[in-house]
Design a protein around this motif. Sequence first.
Motif, PDB file in Angstrom:
ATOM      1  N   ASP A  81      24.601  66.071  70.912  1.00 46.31           N
ATOM      2  CA  ASP A  81      24.472  65.719  69.534  1.00 46.31           C
ATOM      3  C   ASP A  81      24.048  67.094  68.779  1.00 46.31           C
ATOM      4  O   ASP A  81      22.917  67.415  68.706  1.00 46.31           O
ATOM      5  N   HIS A  82      25.293  67.713  68.143  1.00 45.26           N
ATOM      6  CA  HIS A  82      24.918  68.962  67.266  1.00 45.26           C
ATOM      7  C   HIS A  82      25.258  68.505  65.926  1.00 45.26           C
ATOM      8  O   HIS A  82      26.219  67.644  65.761  1.00 45.26           O
ATOM      9  N   PRO A  83      24.759  69.177  65.070  1.00 43.35           N
ATOM     10  CA  PRO A  83      25.318  69.012  63.381  1.00 43.35           C
ATOM     11  C   PRO A  83      26.648  68.949  63.237  1.00 43.35           C
ATOM     12  O   PRO A  83      27.330  69.939  63.980  1.00 43.35           O
ATOM     13  N   GLY A  84      27.297  67.987  62.556  1.00 41.88           N
ATOM     14  CA  GLY A  84      29.035  68.292  62.605  1.00 41.88           C
ATOM     15  C   GLY A  84      29.639  67.873  63.704  1.00 41.88           C
ATOM     16  O   GLY A  84      30.900  68.275  64.015  1.00 41.88           O
ATOM     17  N   ARG A  85      28.924  67.214  64.753  1.00 41.15           N
ATOM     18  CA  ARG A  85      29.747  67.156  66.254  1.00 41.15           C
ATOM     19  C   ARG A  85      31.077  66.509  66.083  1.00 41.15           C
ATOM     20  O   ARG A  85      32.061  67.232  66.714  1.00 41.15           O
ATOM     21  N   GLU A  86      31.478  65.446  65.551  1.00 40.29           N
ATOM     22  CA  GLU A  86      32.792  64.955  65.500  1.00 40.29           C
ATOM     23  C   GLU A  86      33.745  65.710  64.770  1.00 40.29           C
ATOM     24  O   GLU A  86      34.948  65.897  65.050  1.00 40.29           O
TER      25      GLU A  86
END
Length: 243
Positions: free
Chosen positions: A48-53
């Motif tokens: 899970d990274h920032p802005g993943r999707e």
Amino acid sequence: MSHVTRVAMWSGPRNVSTAMMRSWENRGDTVVVDEPFYAAYLLRTGIDHPGRETVIASQPTDPTEVVAALHAPLPDGVGVHYSKQMTHHLADDMDLSWTRDFRNVLLIRDPAEVVASYVRSRESCEPEDIGLLQQVRLLDALRSGDGTPPVIDAGDFLRDPEAHLRWLCDWLGIGFTPRMLAWPAGPRSSDGVWAPYWYDAVWRSTGFEPWRPREVALGRHDADVAEACRPAYERLAALRIRL
């Protein structure tokens, strides 16, 4: 490939890798690619990274497709193709033979400094997150082919960016230009969609930040992560360019 210089700069996160990408893009004869395996990495790992999707939607998630795009013809008048690559984005079982089509460079940084910077943006950090272990794997793969790639330590580089860039250009067989030392502030269309989460400092920059000593204070877990990566860093650092 004979009429185009294709450079792959392999780094971990929280290095000078984005500023380095700015430097090369400012040449005028160069196109840059920002972390082309990022979406594939996020999809494969589930991390899970920032802005993943948004990141996953912005790029191919099939590594084979990414590699093919890195070999694509370039626009007229472009002689240099520069890809900013993160070694931790590569799967452990990936066939790395394709990297031999590129002029590969390894960009390293002291792991304690990397971890200290990384955890300011994320809550946790593990040895696999900062790229040094994977840089050693890539080093071994490249050494079994065309020889040892150049290794640049970020601390050395920031003490004298011009000397290192001149050395790199000479090694690549292309001309150095002073335009590599300064660039306009602000975002670029070439920035990945993750830039708003990670590139604040680079967006404010107009050149390489002068080197300064870093005071690093890590908690127990983060210090253990840095020490787990230190043997890899020291192996790479022993090979670094010394100017």
